[in-house]
Design an enzyme around this catalytic site. Structure first.
Site, PDB file in Angstrom:
ATOM      1  N   ASP A  58       0.786  -1.162   0.082  1.00 51.05           N
ATOM      2  CA  ASP A  58      -0.150   0.023   0.001  1.00 51.05           C
ATOM      3  C   ASP A  58       0.704   1.352  -0.064  1.00 51.05           C
ATOM      4  O   ASP A  58       2.306   0.968   0.244  1.00 51.05           O
ATOM      5  CB  ASP A  58      -0.747  -0.149   1.272  1.00 51.05           C
ATOM      6  CG  ASP A  58      -1.903   1.266   1.294  1.00 51.05           C
ATOM      7  OD1 ASP A  58      -2.459   1.625   0.117  1.00 51.05           O
ATOM      8  OD2 ASP A  58      -1.965   1.948   2.431  1.00 51.05           O
ATOM      9  N   GLY A  62      -2.803   9.195  -3.716  1.00 49.46           N
ATOM     10  CA  GLY A  62      -4.028   9.843  -4.564  1.00 49.46           C
ATOM     11  C   GLY A  62      -4.233  11.001  -4.975  1.00 49.46           C
ATOM     12  O   GLY A  62      -4.922  11.362  -5.701  1.00 49.46           O
ATOM     13  N   CYS A 122      -4.538  -1.239  -2.040  1.00 47.42           N
ATOM     14  CA  CYS A 122      -4.413   0.079  -2.306  1.00 47.42           C
ATOM     15  C   CYS A 122      -5.282   0.064  -3.679  1.00 47.42           C
ATOM     16  O   CYS A 122      -4.691  -0.314  -4.777  1.00 47.42           O
ATOM     17  CB  CYS A 122      -2.883   0.631  -2.698  1.00 47.42           C
ATOM     18  SG  CYS A 122      -3.033   2.238  -2.802  1.00 47.42           S
ATOM     19  N   ASN A 123      -6.400   0.695  -3.505  1.00 52.08           N
ATOM     20  CA  ASN A 123      -7.249   1.029  -4.784  1.00 52.08           C
ATOM     21  C   ASN A 123      -6.564   1.887  -5.736  1.00 52.08           C
ATOM     22  O   ASN A 123      -6.721   1.672  -6.976  1.00 52.08           O
ATOM     23  CB  ASN A 123      -8.657   1.828  -4.299  1.00 52.08           C
ATOM     24  CG  ASN A 123      -9.585   0.778  -3.417  1.00 52.08           C
ATOM     25  OD1 ASN A 123     -10.304   0.298  -3.918  1.00 52.08           O
ATOM     26  ND2 ASN A 123      -9.112   0.920  -1.936  1.00 52.08           N
ATOM     27  N   THR A 124      -5.871   2.924  -5.156  1.00 54.60           N
ATOM     28  CA  THR A 124      -5.127   3.924  -6.170  1.00 54.60           C
ATOM     29  C   THR A 124      -4.162   3.219  -6.832  1.00 54.60           C
ATOM     30  O   THR A 124      -3.955   3.482  -8.085  1.00 54.60           O
ATOM     31  CB  THR A 124      -4.652   5.104  -5.177  1.00 54.60           C
ATOM     32  OG1 THR A 124      -5.551   5.653  -4.310  1.00 54.60           O
ATOM     33  CG2 THR A 124      -4.243   6.257  -6.319  1.00 54.60           C
ATOM     34  N   CYS A 154     -10.949   3.277  -0.300  1.00 53.11           N
ATOM     35  CA  CYS A 154      -9.512   3.422  -0.065  1.00 53.11           C
ATOM     36  C   CYS A 154      -8.792   2.707   1.333  1.00 53.11           C
ATOM     37  O   CYS A 154     -10.033   2.803   2.267  1.00 53.11           O
ATOM     38  CB  CYS A 154      -9.130   4.883   0.151  1.00 53.11           C
ATOM     39  SG  CYS A 154      -7.477   5.333   0.850  1.00 53.11           S
ATOM     40  N   THR A 155      -8.040   2.048   1.170  1.00 52.39           N
ATOM     41  CA  THR A 155      -7.697   1.080   2.454  1.00 52.39           C
ATOM     42  C   THR A 155      -7.505   1.698   3.693  1.00 52.39           C
ATOM     43  O   THR A 155      -7.482   1.050   4.828  1.00 52.39           O
ATOM     44  CB  THR A 155      -6.798   0.052   1.965  1.00 52.39           C
ATOM     45  OG1 THR A 155      -5.538   0.651   1.703  1.00 52.39           O
ATOM     46  CG2 THR A 155      -7.091  -0.917   0.814  1.00 52.39           C
ATOM     47  N   HIS A 156      -7.272   3.016   3.535  1.00 52.97           N
ATOM     48  CA  HIS A 156      -7.109   3.583   4.995  1.00 52.97           C
ATOM     49  C   HIS A 156      -8.282   4.128   5.513  1.00 52.97           C
ATOM     50  O   HIS A 156      -8.204   4.173   7.027  1.00 52.97           O
ATOM     51  CB  HIS A 156      -6.447   5.052   4.519  1.00 52.97           C
ATOM     52  CG  HIS A 156      -4.953   5.072   4.210  1.00 52.97           C
ATOM     53  ND1 HIS A 156      -4.650   4.670   3.022  1.00 52.97           N
ATOM     54  CD2 HIS A 156      -3.793   5.582   5.172  1.00 52.97           C
ATOM     55  CE1 HIS A 156      -2.904   4.802   3.196  1.00 52.97           C
ATOM     56  NE2 HIS A 156      -2.611   5.326   4.311  1.00 52.97           N
TER      57      HIS A 156
END
Ligand code: DGL
Length: 258
Positions: free
Chosen positions: A13, A46, A76-78, A187-189
């Site tokens: 990530d 991002g 991580c989506n980004t 978003c993984t955060h």
């Protein structure tokens, strides 16, 4: 490199957010070894140009491969929207598992819901997400909500602080009159701010994130390729960060109740 079933799984990530995925992987496959790499020195991703995110992601994956990883989980989506396609072209034999906002289960949850997708500006803008929204545009009323500062707040360990609560309040203020049925944490955060989000929006809003789905899919892919570690093995986790001051945060978030 010939993949070896006992080799570790690399989890990547831009920073600490991917720990929300690592937790799900660990619950599902505690017999596997993991190397988690968070690129906190360069987070947030991002808000960067997509070419830069791609180059950072490729460098991180190369690092994990140099450590002998048998598979890469992009937590991580980004990074997935910016680099997954290129990485798969470069490493056709390597299992690379990506992540996208969990729009599908939210959109299909019934009653033509109003779905807010919270993610980084890059994730919301990239072609991967545009294609996803095309598929589900008739099933829901979709609202995109970029929330890049939330990444920084989680990186700064601001969970439970008035600062985080105030940020969320301002972020959702324009939607005050909207009845939100579903909120996708794209978003993984963001799952680390779940408590504050629920307190602000109320328990009737259904939250969705892609971490459990990504963990399950990783298991399937490893099984299909004969790459699962022996079931009786006892796995270990190695935490790495490009900003070593963040290592305690990675461990702390691993114990965070999601
Ligand atoms: N955690 C990342 C995601 O899932 C992005 C955070 C960042 O902007 O660095 O999209």
């Amino acid at each position: 490199m010939i993949p070896n079933a006992t080799a570790p799984i690399g989890v990547f990530d831009s920073g600490a957010g991917g720990i929300s995925v690592l937790k799900r992987l660990w619950t599902l496959m505690p017999n596997e070894n993991y190397i988690y790499f968070g690129d906190s020195a360069n987070a947030p991703y991002g808000v960067r140009p997509v070419e830069e995110i791609r180059a950072l992601t490729v460098a991180a994956v190369e690092k994990l491969l140099s450590l002998g990883c048998k598979a890469i989980v992009l937590a991580c989506n980004t990074a997935t929207s910016a680099a997954a396609q290129d990485l798969r072209a470069t490493y056709p034999e390597l299992p690379i598992i990506g992540l996208e906002p969990a729009l599908k289960p939210a959109a299909l949850s019934g009653g033509h819901p109003t779905v807010v997708v919270m993610a980084t500006p890059v994730t919301l803008r990239e072609e991967k997400f545009t294609r996803l929204t095309e598929r589900f545009k008739d099933d829901c009323n979709l609202i995109k909500l970029p929330a890049p500062e939330l990444v920084t707040l989680v990186e700064q360990n601001k969970m439970g602080t008035p600062e985080l609560a105030a940020y969320l309040k301002a972020l959702f203020a324009p939607l005050k009159e909207t009845r939100i049925d579903c909120l996708v944490l794209g978003c993984t955060h963001f799952p680390f701010a779940k408590r504050e989000i629920k307190a602000l929006l109320g328990a009737q809003v259904k939250l969705f994130d892609g971490a459990v789905g990504e963990a399950k899919y990783t298991k399937v892919v490893l099984e299909e390729r004969g790459l699962r570690a022996p079931l009786e093995a006892k796995g270990e986790i190695c935490f790495l960060s490009s900003d070593e001051t963040k290592l305690p945060l990675l461990r702390q978030l691993f114990d965070f109740e999601l």
